[in-house]
Design a protein around this motif. Structure first.
Motif, PDB file in Angstrom:
ATOM      1  N   GLY A   1     -10.273   0.187  -5.034  1.00 41.49           N
ATOM      2  CA  GLY A   1      -9.284  -0.730  -4.455  1.00 41.49           C
ATOM      3  C   GLY A   1      -8.971  -1.809  -5.458  1.00 41.49           C
ATOM      4  N   LEU A   2      -7.706  -2.150  -5.557  1.00 41.22           N
ATOM      5  CA  LEU A   2      -7.315  -3.191  -6.513  1.00 41.22           C
ATOM      6  C   LEU A   2      -6.753  -4.414  -5.806  1.00 41.22           C
ATOM      7  N   ASN A   3      -6.027  -4.169  -4.712  1.00 39.77           N
ATOM      8  CA  ASN A   3      -5.338  -5.309  -4.102  1.00 39.77           C
ATOM      9  C   ASN A   3      -6.264  -6.375  -3.556  1.00 39.77           C
ATOM     10  N   GLN A   4      -7.469  -5.983  -3.121  1.00 40.35           N
ATOM     11  CA  GLN A   4      -8.398  -7.020  -2.653  1.00 40.35           C
ATOM     12  C   GLN A   4      -8.823  -7.904  -3.821  1.00 40.35           C
ATOM     13  N   LEU A   5      -8.887  -7.305  -5.035  1.00 40.02           N
ATOM     14  CA  LEU A   5      -9.269  -8.087  -6.221  1.00 40.02           C
ATOM     15  C   LEU A   5      -8.138  -9.038  -6.604  1.00 40.02           C
ATOM     16  N   TYR A   6      -6.893  -8.534  -6.528  1.00 41.26           N
ATOM     17  CA  TYR A   6      -5.745  -9.416  -6.808  1.00 41.26           C
ATOM     18  C   TYR A   6      -5.703 -10.534  -5.760  1.00 41.26           C
ATOM     19  N   SER A   7      -5.922 -10.161  -4.488  1.00 34.57           N
ATOM     20  CA  SER A   7      -5.864 -11.160  -3.407  1.00 34.57           C
ATOM     21  C   SER A   7      -6.853 -12.281  -3.661  1.00 34.57           C
TER      22      SER A   7
ATOM     23  N   SER B   1       0.803  -1.223   0.000  1.00 34.59           N
ATOM     24  CA  SER B   1       0.000   0.000   0.000  1.00 34.59           C
ATOM     25  C   SER B   1       0.835   1.272   0.000  1.00 34.59           C
ATOM     26  N   ARG B   2       0.223   2.342  -0.479  1.00 31.74           N
ATOM     27  CA  ARG B   2       0.743   3.663  -0.173  1.00 31.74           C
ATOM     28  C   ARG B   2       0.547   3.841   1.322  1.00 31.74           C
ATOM     29  N   LEU B   3       1.538   4.374   2.007  1.00 38.88           N
ATOM     30  CA  LEU B   3       1.416   4.523   3.450  1.00 38.88           C
ATOM     31  C   LEU B   3       0.875   5.917   3.771  1.00 38.88           C
TER      32      LEU B   3
ATOM     33  N   LEU C   1      10.312  -1.047   2.387  1.00 42.61           N
ATOM     34  CA  LEU C   1       9.909   0.286   1.948  1.00 42.61           C
ATOM     35  C   LEU C   1      10.363   0.467   0.503  1.00 42.61           C
ATOM     36  N   GLY C   2       9.425   0.763  -0.385  1.00 40.90           N
ATOM     37  CA  GLY C   2       9.782   0.943  -1.796  1.00 40.90           C
ATOM     38  C   GLY C   2       8.656   0.462  -2.683  1.00 40.90           C
ATOM     39  N   TYR C   3       8.940   0.417  -3.967  1.00 44.50           N
ATOM     40  CA  TYR C   3       7.926  -0.008  -4.942  1.00 44.50           C
ATOM     41  C   TYR C   3       8.507  -1.184  -5.714  1.00 44.50           C
ATOM     42  N   ASP C   4       7.839  -2.318  -5.693  1.00 42.53           N
ATOM     43  CA  ASP C   4       8.417  -3.515  -6.296  1.00 42.53           C
ATOM     44  C   ASP C   4       7.283  -4.415  -6.816  1.00 42.53           C
ATOM     45  N   VAL C   5       7.078  -4.377  -8.132  1.00 43.82           N
ATOM     46  CA  VAL C   5       5.959  -5.125  -8.720  1.00 43.82           C
ATOM     47  C   VAL C   5       6.140  -6.636  -8.527  1.00 43.82           C
TER      48      VAL C   5
ATOM     49  N   LEU D   1       5.019  -6.358   4.906  1.00 43.53           N
ATOM     50  CA  LEU D   1       4.463  -5.136   4.308  1.00 43.53           C
ATOM     51  C   LEU D   1       5.384  -4.607   3.217  1.00 43.53           C
ATOM     52  N   LEU D   2       4.756  -4.185   2.109  1.00 49.66           N
ATOM     53  CA  LEU D   2       5.477  -3.503   1.034  1.00 49.66           C
ATOM     54  C   LEU D   2       4.775  -2.176   0.785  1.00 49.66           C
ATOM     55  N   GLY D   3       5.523  -1.090   0.810  1.00 45.32           N
ATOM     56  CA  GLY D   3       4.892   0.208   0.553  1.00 45.32           C
ATOM     57  C   GLY D   3       5.828   1.349   0.882  1.00 45.32           C
ATOM     58  N   SER D   4       5.339   2.528   0.640  1.00 42.92           N
ATOM     59  CA  SER D   4       6.097   3.713   1.044  1.00 42.92           C
ATOM     60  C   SER D   4       5.126   4.863   1.168  1.00 42.92           C
TER      61      SER D   4
ATOM     62  N   GLN E   1      -5.424   7.351   4.852  1.00 43.62           N
ATOM     63  CA  GLN E   1      -6.596   6.687   4.259  1.00 43.62           C
ATOM     64  C   GLN E   1      -6.542   5.167   4.381  1.00 43.62           C
ATOM     65  N   LYS E   2      -5.331   4.608   4.327  1.00 43.89           N
ATOM     66  CA  LYS E   2      -5.200   3.150   4.253  1.00 43.89           C
ATOM     67  C   LYS E   2      -5.265   2.456   5.618  1.00 43.89           C
ATOM     68  N   GLY E   3      -5.432   3.236   6.704  1.00 38.64           N
ATOM     69  CA  GLY E   3      -5.626   2.637   8.039  1.00 38.64           C
ATOM     70  C   GLY E   3      -4.357   2.059   8.640  1.00 38.64           C
TER      71      GLY E   3
HETATM   72  P1  ADP Z   1      -4.527   3.465  -4.425  1.00 40.82           P
HETATM   73  O1  ADP Z   1      -4.824   3.691  -5.881  1.00 40.82           O
HETATM   74  O2  ADP Z   1      -5.385   4.241  -3.487  1.00 40.82           O
HETATM   75  O3  ADP Z   1      -3.073   3.580  -4.099  1.00 40.82           O
HETATM   76  P2  ADP Z   1      -5.338   0.762  -5.017  1.00 40.82           P
HETATM   77  O4  ADP Z   1      -5.523  -0.473  -4.212  1.00 40.82           O
HETATM   78  O5  ADP Z   1      -6.524   1.192  -5.839  1.00 40.82           O
HETATM   79  O6  ADP Z   1      -4.890   1.941  -4.088  1.00 40.82           O
HETATM   80  O7  ADP Z   1      -4.142   0.532  -6.035  1.00 40.82           O
HETATM   81  C1  ADP Z   1      -2.847   0.482  -5.615  1.00 40.82           C
HETATM   82  C2  ADP Z   1      -2.037  -0.234  -6.659  1.00 40.82           C
HETATM   83  O8  ADP Z   1      -0.672   0.069  -6.500  1.00 40.82           O
HETATM   84  C3  ADP Z   1      -2.148  -1.705  -6.580  1.00 40.82           C
HETATM   85  O9  ADP Z   1      -2.027  -2.254  -7.845  1.00 40.82           O
HETATM   86  C4  ADP Z   1      -0.939  -2.073  -5.710  1.00 40.82           C
HETATM   87  O10 ADP Z   1      -0.534  -3.399  -5.888  1.00 40.82           O
HETATM   88  C5  ADP Z   1       0.074  -1.118  -6.189  1.00 40.82           C
HETATM   89  N1  ADP Z   1       1.082  -0.768  -5.191  1.00 40.82           N
HETATM   90  C6  ADP Z   1       0.940   0.102  -4.166  1.00 40.82           C
HETATM   91  N2  ADP Z   1       2.111   0.209  -3.494  1.00 40.82           N
HETATM   92  C7  ADP Z   1       2.993  -0.619  -4.082  1.00 40.82           C
HETATM   93  C8  ADP Z   1       4.363  -0.960  -3.849  1.00 40.82           C
HETATM   94  N3  ADP Z   1       5.051  -0.400  -2.863  1.00 40.82           N
HETATM   95  N4  ADP Z   1       4.953  -1.832  -4.685  1.00 40.82           N
HETATM   96  C9  ADP Z   1       4.245  -2.390  -5.708  1.00 40.82           C
HETATM   97  N5  ADP Z   1       2.962  -2.118  -5.981  1.00 40.82           N
HETATM   98  C10 ADP Z   1       2.324  -1.244  -5.191  1.00 40.82           C
END
Ligand code: ADP
Length: 459
Positions: free
Chosen positions: A363-369, A282-284, A336-340, A309-312, A287-289
């Motif tokens: 929200g997208l990650n719940q759909l991926y999950s 998540s973006r930290l 901490l960072g962005y890593d697909v 946790l992965l995010g920044s 909003q994301k709790g």
């Molecule tokens: P928002 O658009 O509010 O950030 P969403 O859940 O709609 O939240 O979408 C976030 C997207 O960004 C998802 O595809 C999620 O996997 C991706 N994402 C967010 N943070 C990271 C991260 N640190 N590394 C890789 N992917 C990330």
């Protein structure tokens, strides 16, 4: 989202043109070809030149990239160093005026112009003036999609002259918002139809709690406001032959998921224990709790579990997470960072995915999950409410866990529910199978938009 939606709408047989800036990251792409035509755009008293680059993505899909000598060739998209660019009103009015010209010069006038967010939200009012002045005879219908109402494009009244609109438009029922100019509000007022990215969010934003000050304007649209859930590109987000994963698995044979878990534990140097693995990507931001989640984790981590946790994002949230990791080095990993690639491996490896958002337009990650058989634990708002089914709603169809509120106590209870589910493998597996079989494809989403376009054309 726009690229995926365009692709899938084009697949239904409709001709789609996408208009977007030529940002620095795209410039020089070998598949782009320059259009000989150059457009003159007037912003206030200045004349600007727009160069167009085209990319034919498929038979029905063309993308126009709009180039401008200094508006888009920059390091950032909307700003740099956490600061918006001072000329964002000018940049996006320029783009919107290019779009207006394009709709008149295309060989076939579009039936629908589908606008996204504040960046293009001034299109309907510019169109309104052009029709009023007799410059456009048969205007297209306009649909404005709001992806997040928190971002409205609010600018000083002193920049209103850049619109070249009649000064009569600067009043509270049009452009004005508490003495300033509000792009999104203007779009909501003037678009033929307004949509958001989930049905629940469409209802929530009518309340003062979630309307970000625009609830009244939104309520006034009545039946001309609806919500359509975004889709998932399952060609990318799948558990079969995925270049980011070492193992494949399916609802019929989930064993590969267990191997992915061991793989991730090893990659992140966590003990290879058979304990419930919770994850978050998540973006930290508030909003994301995240703050409530950290509070809940301080308690739950005293039980057998792991958390990754992965995010920044905001420094105080990053620090709170790092503190947790330091205190529970055998149980917590924070990247901490962005890593697909890692995000795919985490989705595959985790048993539970945490999304305790305060609000969530889609929200997208719940759909991926769900597709990865990772049980989402979500706050029941917006798109999370619409895409996850809790046992209390439907025992036979349940795919996840819904929290009872936006508090650390509710998150703690959700984590405990996850732990109990993990302790009953038959129940966990039934949830996983149902989750993996849920379908949130772009095909379905595109069909809903096409249906909406048809309704708009009839009115
Ligand atoms: P928002 O658009 O509010 O950030 P969403 O859940 O709609 O939240 O979408 C976030 C997207 O960004 C998802 O595809 C999620 O996997 C991706 N994402 C967010 N943070 C990271 C991260 N640190 N590394 C890789 N992917 C990330």
């Amino acid at each position: 989202m726009v690229a995926a939606l365009g692709k899938y709408i084009a697949k239904t047989g409709a001709k789609v043109h996408i208009v977007t800036p030529l940002y620095r990251c795209i410039k020089g792409h070998p598949k782009l070809h320059k259009n000989a035509q150059m457009l003159d755009v007037i912003l206030g008293n200045s004349n600007h030149k727009a160069h167009l680059y085209e990319y034919d993505a498929s038979q029905n899909l063309k993308i126009y990239f709009v180039d401008h000598i200094h508006f888009f060739d920059r390091l950032g998209i909307y700003g740099e160093h956490h600061k918006d660019y001072a000329d964002n009103a000018e940049r996006f009015l320029f783009l919107t005026k290019v779009l207006l010209q394009l709709t008149s010069i295309l060989s076939r006038r579009p039936d629908i112009v589908h606008l996204h967010d504040w960046q293009f939200a001034m299109f309907p009012i510019l169109l309104h003036q052009a029709v009023h002045e007799g410059a456009i005879a048969h205007p297209p219908k306009t649909l404005l999609t709001i992806h997040n109402l928190a971002y409205q494009g609010i600018f000083p009244a002193s920049q209103f002259f850049l619109t070249n609109l009649d000064s009569g438009y600067f009043n509270p029922s049009c452009v004005e918002y508490y003495g300033k100019m509000n792009f999104l509000k203007t779009g909501i007022v003037f678009a033929d139809f307004v949509s958001t990215v989930s049905p629940s969010y469409a209802a929530e934003i009518l309340t003062s709690q979630w309307g970000c000050g625009l609830e009244g304007v939104l309520r006034a649209r009545g039946q001309r406001l609806s919500g359509i859930l975004n889709g998932v590109d399952y060609a990318e987000w799948n558990t079969h032959s995925n270049p980011h994963l070492r193992f494949s698995y399916s609802p019929e044979n989930i064993s590969g998921k267990g191997f992915e878990k061991k793989n991730l534990q090893s990659e992140l140097d966590l003990p290879a224990e058979n304990v419930p693995l919770f994850g978050m990507i998540s973006r930290l931001v508030e909003q994301k709790g995240v703050a409530f989640l950290v509070e809940a984790l301080w308690q739950s981590l005293n039980h057998p579990m792991q958390f990754v946790l992965l995010g920044s994002g905001e420094t105080h949230l990053e620090n709170a997470l790092l503190k947790l990791e330091k205190h529970f080095p055998e149980k917590v990993r924070v990247r901490l960072g962005y890593d697909v690639g890692l995000s795919h491996r985490m989705e595959a490896a985790c048993d539970f995915f945490l999304m305790p958002s305060r609000f969530e337009p889609c929200g997208l990650n719940q759909l991926y999950s769900l597709r990865y058989g990772t049980i989402p634990i979500v706050n029941a708002v917006g798109g999370l409410k619409d895409s996850v089914i809790d046992e209390s709603e439907n025992r036979e169809k349940a795919t996840g866990i819904k929290l009872t509120g936006f508090t650390s106590a509710a998150i703690l209870e959700g984590i405990y529910r996850g732990m109990r589910m993990f302790g009953t493998p038959a129940i966990l597996n039934a949830f996983r199978k149902r989750a993996m079989s849920a379908n949130f494809s772009w095909e379905q989403t595109a069909q809903k938009y096409v249906k909406l376009y048809r309704t708009m054309m009839e009115h």
